[in-house]
Design a protein around this motif. Structure first.
Motif, PDB file in Angstrom:
ATOM      1  N   TYR A 195     -23.832  94.708  -8.376  1.00 54.48           N
ATOM      2  CA  TYR A 195     -24.388  93.544  -7.651  1.00 54.48           C
ATOM      3  C   TYR A 195     -25.391  92.966  -8.376  1.00 54.48           C
ATOM      4  N   VAL A 196     -25.526  91.623  -8.597  1.00 59.27           N
ATOM      5  CA  VAL A 196     -26.358  90.757  -9.224  1.00 59.27           C
ATOM      6  C   VAL A 196     -26.677  89.782  -8.468  1.00 59.27           C
ATOM      7  N   ASP A 197     -28.231  89.627  -8.513  1.00 57.87           N
ATOM      8  CA  ASP A 197     -28.626  88.704  -7.283  1.00 57.87           C
ATOM      9  C   ASP A 197     -28.620  87.391  -7.645  1.00 57.87           C
ATOM     10  N   ALA A 198     -28.206  86.437  -6.802  1.00 60.03           N
ATOM     11  CA  ALA A 198     -27.840  85.110  -6.900  1.00 60.03           C
ATOM     12  C   ALA A 198     -28.897  84.189  -7.345  1.00 60.03           C
ATOM     13  N   LEU A 199     -29.047  83.182  -8.102  1.00 57.71           N
ATOM     14  CA  LEU A 199     -29.967  82.243  -8.406  1.00 57.71           C
ATOM     15  C   LEU A 199     -30.652  81.631  -7.193  1.00 57.71           C
ATOM     16  N   ALA A 200     -31.975  81.584  -7.087  1.00 54.67           N
ATOM     17  CA  ALA A 200     -32.517  81.066  -6.011  1.00 54.67           C
ATOM     18  C   ALA A 200     -32.408  79.324  -6.272  1.00 54.67           C
ATOM     19  N   GLY A 201     -31.711  78.858  -5.221  1.00 55.00           N
ATOM     20  CA  GLY A 201     -31.774  77.627  -4.826  1.00 55.00           C
ATOM     21  C   GLY A 201     -30.574  76.785  -5.533  1.00 55.00           C
ATOM     22  N   ALA A 202     -29.578  77.908  -6.415  1.00 57.90           N
ATOM     23  CA  ALA A 202     -28.489  77.207  -7.071  1.00 57.90           C
ATOM     24  C   ALA A 202     -27.132  77.997  -6.714  1.00 57.90           C
ATOM     25  N   SER A 231     -24.403  79.797  -9.072  1.00 59.76           N
ATOM     26  CA  SER A 231     -24.154  81.426  -8.881  1.00 59.76           C
ATOM     27  C   SER A 231     -22.588  81.437  -8.480  1.00 59.76           C
ATOM     28  N   ASN A 232     -22.069  80.777  -7.598  1.00 56.96           N
ATOM     29  CA  ASN A 232     -20.815  81.058  -7.274  1.00 56.96           C
ATOM     30  C   ASN A 232     -19.920  80.828  -8.416  1.00 56.96           C
ATOM     31  N   GLY A 233     -20.174  80.008  -9.163  1.00 58.99           N
ATOM     32  CA  GLY A 233     -19.422  79.708 -10.556  1.00 58.99           C
ATOM     33  C   GLY A 233     -19.440  80.713 -11.384  1.00 58.99           C
ATOM     34  N   VAL A 234     -20.745  81.445 -11.522  1.00 57.97           N
ATOM     35  CA  VAL A 234     -20.805  82.750 -12.131  1.00 57.97           C
ATOM     36  C   VAL A 234     -20.031  83.831 -11.820  1.00 57.97           C
ATOM     37  N   PRO A 236     -31.814  71.767 -14.433  1.00 54.89           N
ATOM     38  CA  PRO A 236     -32.964  72.416 -14.985  1.00 54.89           C
ATOM     39  C   PRO A 236     -33.836  72.874 -13.726  1.00 54.89           C
ATOM     40  N   GLY A 237     -34.261  74.156 -13.867  1.00 55.94           N
ATOM     41  CA  GLY A 237     -35.009  74.728 -13.085  1.00 55.94           C
ATOM     42  C   GLY A 237     -34.256  75.406 -11.938  1.00 55.94           C
ATOM     43  N   LEU A 238     -33.025  75.036 -11.738  1.00 59.78           N
ATOM     44  CA  LEU A 238     -32.287  75.785 -10.827  1.00 59.78           C
ATOM     45  C   LEU A 238     -30.780  76.279 -11.482  1.00 59.78           C
TER      46      LEU A 238
END
Length: 269
Positions: free
Chosen positions: A230-237, A241-244, A187-189
């Motif tokens: 390009y889609v910006d990766a999630l901050a702190g996650a 992000s790599n999984g997506v 949650p939150g990340l």
């Protein structure tokens, strides 16, 4: 009249004669309550199963409507979903199969069936097995032409297997939307994959460049191909992000919907 008070008692009689707070009676009552409670829970689960399945189906339909931009709050979901055509797709050929009923076909169950799936030797999405068949959804315009296609995808993030849908325009290359309906990320990340602002970043991005090379990327910086992919990766996650990134590229490549998207581009769908 004979005195029966000293006659030997049977097992039930001896049990009933025990004090109320005796160990045997305490154990008996506890076991009886557990059995009764388990029977009530089992009966409730069985009776509620049809409602649970109905809710699961409705949630799936809502997600498909949402990712394709067809959902309006308060509308009849079943009626709105009738505009979509479900088809069981054979991944290897990119063609629709009439071997299964598209309405009742269970993609997840098929992935666990050795006769309907394959074990992956290269597994960037972290799913171990891939079904040979999946259910895809076509949305047609009023003139009968394909407007959008909605494709299920899934893969492992940091903590969980994420299940979702990607909606593509009729050309099979422009992304209209992506969203996950089941995920257990932090949650939150990592759970920010459900954030509308992040989901909105996907709209208008492209899967492949003009040479047909898969370029879509989720990262902290744009790829050499440019920001269209390009889609910006999630901050702190980073791991989520790599999984997506991995699961989208896995399913959009030849290992997934590549043959289908080629057929779509060629007008063979």
């Amino acid at each position: 009249m004979s005195d029966t008070s000293n006659k030997p008692k049977g097992p039930i009689g001896r049990f009933l004669a025990l004090p109320t707070d005796s160990v045997p009676k305490t154990i008996f009552i506890a076991v009886s309550l557990c059995l009764f409670a388990s029977m009530v829970v089992s009966a409730a689960a069985v009776s509620l199963r049809p409602l649970q399945e109905q809710n699961k189906l409705r949630d799936k339909q809502v997600n498909i409507l949402q990712v394709a931009g067809q959902y309006t709050a308060g509308e009849d979901v079943t009626e709105a979903f009738e505009k979509f055509e479900p088809h069981v797709l054979e991944l290897a050929t990119g063609e629709f199969s009439d071997q299964f009923d598209a309405v009742s076909f269970d993609d997840r169950a098929a992935a666990d069936d050795p006769e309907l799936s394959r074990a992956l030797t290269e597994d960037p999405a972290g799913i171990a097995r891939q079904s040979n068949y999946v259910t895809v959804y076509l949305l047609r315009a009023e003139n009968g032409d394909i407007d959008k296609v909605v494709l299920p995808l899934h893969g492992y993030g940091l903590w969980s297997t994420m299940y979702g849908f990607i909606a593509l325009e009729a050309n099979g290359n422009d992304i209209f939307g992506l969203q996950f309906y089941s995920q257990g990320e932090t949650p939150g990340l990592g759970a920010e994959v459900d954030n509308p602002r992040w989901k909105a970043l996907w709209r208008g991005k492209k899967l492949r460049d003009d040479d047909g090379v898969l370029q879509i990327t989720v990262a902290k910086a744009p790829p050499a191909a440019g920001t269209d992919y390009y889609v910006d990766a999630l901050a702190g996650a980073t791991l989520t992000s790599n999984g997506v990134h991995n699961l989208v590229r896995f399913w959009m490549d030849e290992t997934g919907y590549g043959p289908f998207l080629a057929n779509l581009k060629a007008g063979e769908i």
